[in-house]
Design an enzyme around this catalytic site. Structure first.
Site, PDB file in Angstrom:
ATOM      1  N   SER A 265     -11.157  -2.366  -4.623  1.00 30.79           N
ATOM      2  CA  SER A 265     -12.253  -2.931  -3.673  1.00 30.79           C
ATOM      3  C   SER A 265     -12.357  -3.638  -4.308  1.00 30.79           C
ATOM      4  CB  SER A 265     -13.199  -2.633  -2.160  1.00 30.79           C
ATOM      5  OG  SER A 265     -14.034  -1.862  -2.780  1.00 30.79           O
ATOM      6  N   GLY A 266     -12.998  -5.797  -4.062  1.00 36.49           N
ATOM      7  CA  GLY A 266     -13.273  -6.644  -4.704  1.00 36.49           C
ATOM      8  C   GLY A 266     -12.497  -6.663  -6.268  1.00 36.49           C
TER       9      GLY A 266
ATOM     10  N   LYS B 251       0.792  -0.821  -0.195  1.00 39.22           N
ATOM     11  CA  LYS B 251      -0.154   0.232  -0.102  1.00 39.22           C
ATOM     12  C   LYS B 251       0.984   0.771  -0.035  1.00 39.22           C
ATOM     13  CE  LYS B 251      -4.202  -1.582   2.150  1.00 39.22           C
ATOM     14  NZ  LYS B 251      -4.790  -2.490   1.913  1.00 39.22           N
TER      15      LYS B 251
ATOM     16  N   CYS C 232      -2.459  -8.419 -17.398  1.00 40.70           N
ATOM     17  CA  CYS C 232      -1.595  -8.334 -16.405  1.00 40.70           C
ATOM     18  C   CYS C 232       0.096  -8.237 -16.981  1.00 40.70           C
ATOM     19  CB  CYS C 232      -1.540  -9.465 -15.445  1.00 40.70           C
ATOM     20  SG  CYS C 232      -3.878  -9.916 -14.875  1.00 40.70           S
TER      21      CYS C 232
END
Lengths: 381, 145
Positions: free
Chosen positions: A116-117, A18, A82
């Site tokens: 998020s998720g 983070k 990716c």
């Protein structure tokens, strides 16, 4: 055409995790300057930059290089899910090999901790519109692998235990504490049978490498790492019955990479593979030819993919322990390979490593195994 | 003074309406795109047949039951999705594999290789109250819920 040789002269990265207070632009710039410092190459010698990011938005490279003195050169921004960073690396390798540039800089970065998720598919995607997410897709692959080959939940969890153990010694990894089979299987369900600790974390991070010609490489102070193979594939559309335990895009790309390098899989000393989820690593052992189909669980049970094994995999901790800012991942894999090949990996050093493979695959598109796959083979001369 | 008219039912929108139709309250059928040259079935539609290159398709209803190739019960996906829902890939005798949601969300009620039928279902509700409906798979015998 035959490309002239190209080398990685230096590599740098910022710790994955983070970085709430730091912009993606600054993360990328820090990685770029670290790579140049490692290579001993001054910023004014960089002739072009290739920048991979999946979620960084428009002009991500320009925003990064604005933090440095390197604006003005051609900057090419690359999005390939990716494989964004590793695709950018391949473009740099081609440009140097074609003689366009003597020194090219490759940066990959993403900042995902603000979301998020699970990462969503594009709204146009059929499967995504009905609720398919990356963990659900890998969970379905896992379900079928357990069914077809008799693998156990413990086999899946063993991947996470191994990669978290590897990351203890990697100062750039997001998660540097060991875990256990029970802890992995006891974490909350995300997509049955995959639990939270079997899913890579959304991370912030950036990584960079300096790609140079042979002439520049020979004059440098660091051990040059040759780019032996740099291959890329897109997925093939299959409207019918695909075997979801066989990642066909990785198999095709691996065949191209081994052919380009003139080696068999058993010549590889270590590999960094795209373990976005636990099951993925087992499937890629097989697709990369480190064992036969259905034998991935045996390979990890035997300790074949950790230090001292036949083919140590993800000594960096992989995506599961290091974290996964998608654009940075492919370049961070090369950063690990460079450290290993130079003999600078400390407690996680694979002794005598001379040939390393890095593998990225991803990008959810209905009907395709994956959207994009890249494989690099790097070696000492 | 005008009389305000109110809708008593939330509006419904059929998702991928070209790919399925309701047969009865509890049954639906999938409608694939069949290549007129080589017969390959596609669902959803594609512009060009990936087998033979033809760009001509006709509509073809699939069998009303398929085989569950694999599935996953998904938890806490967020967004528009319910806290728990199931997704799966279903193989049809016509040679096409279709992704969709599955009614059953309790572990142990599903298995690889299970025979599944198709029903119309509400998948989620938009913020404006619109109910989004689509086909859904289930392991029941077809009529009874």
């Amino acid at each position: 055409m035959t490309l002239a040789p190209a080398f990685v002269a230096g590599a740098g990265m910022v710790r994955f995790g983070k970085h709430t207070e730091t912009s993606l632009s600054e993360l990328g710039a820090r990685a770029a300057l670290a790579a140049l410092h490692d290579a001993g190459i001054a910023p004014d010698r960089v002739e072009a930059a290739y920048v991979g990011s999946q979620w960084g938005g428009s002009m991500v490279g320009q925003r990064m290089f604005k933090q440095t003195t390197m604006l003005g050169m051609p900057i090419t921004n690359v999005e390939n899910a990716c494989s964004s960073g590793s695709t950018a690396l391949r473009l740099a390798r081609i440009a140097v090999g074609a003689g366009l540039h003597e020194v090219a800089l490759v940066v990959g970065g993403d900042k995902l901790s603000v979301q998020s998720g699970p990462m969503p598919r594009h709204p146009e995607d059929f499967d995504g519109s009905l609720g398919l997410s990356p963990p659900a897709l890998y969970a379905m692959r896992a379900r079928r692998y357990l069914h077809d080959y008799g693998a156990t939940l413990e086999d899946l969890a063993a991947v996470c235990v191994k990669n978290r153990r590897h990351a203890v010694h990697n100062e750039y990894a997001q998660f540097r504490t060991e875990t256990t089979i029970d802890e992995v299987l006891g974490s909350r369900l995300i997509a049955d049978p995959l639990t939270l600790l079997q899913c890579c974390a959304r991370a912030d991070g950036a990584a960079a490498v300096v790609v140079v010609s042979e002439a520049v490489a020979r004059k440098g102070s660091r051990t040059p790492v040759r780019i032996v193979a740099s291959e890329q594939c897109s997925g093939r559309y299959e409207p019918g019955f695909r075997n979801m335990t066989v990642p066909e895009i990785t198999e095709r790309c691996a065949a191209k990479a081994y052919a380009a390098a003139g080696v068999q899989p058993d010549a590889i000393d270590l590999a960094e593979v795209h373990d976005a989820f636990s099951i993925a690593e087992l499937l890629y052992y097989e697709a990369l030819g480190f064992c036969g189909h259905g034998e991935g669980m045996r390979l990890i049970r035997e300790g074949g993919t950790t230090l001292g094994g036949a083919i140590p995999v993800n000594m960096s901790g992989g995506l599961i322990a290091k974290g996964h800012p998608p654009g940075a991942t492919g370049i961070a894999q090369v950063f690990e390979a460079v450290q290993q090949l130079r003999g600078e990996a400390g407690p996680r050093q694979v002794q005598g490593a001379r040939l390393a493979l890095t593998h990225c695959t991803g990008g959810g598109v209905s009907g395709l195994d994956h959207g994009a796959c890249t494989i690099h083979i790097l070696g000492l001369d | 003074m005008t009389t305000e008219t109110r809708t008593t039912l939330p509006e419904a929108q059929a998702l991928h309406a070209d790919c399925w139709r309701t047969l009865s309250e509890h049954t639906a059928v999938l409608i694939a795109y069949r290549c007129t040259s080589c017969g390959t079935h596609f669902l959803p539609a594609v512009m060009t047949c990936t087998r033979c290159g033809s760009q001509t398709f006709n509509r073809s209803e699939l069998s009303q039951r398929g085989t569950l190739y694999t599935y996953s019960i998904v938890h806490g996906a967020g967004g528009v999705w319910p806290p728990v829902y199931t997704v799966g890939y279903v193989d049809f005798p016509e040679g096409v594999r279709v992704f969709g949601q599955v009614r059953e969300t309790v572990p142990g009620t599903l298995a690889v290789g299970a025979s599944v039928g198709i029903e119309p279902a509400a998948l989620y509700e938009r913020k404006d109250g619109t109910v989004v409906r689509c086909f859904r798979f289930h392991t029941g015998d077809g009529e009874a819920q």
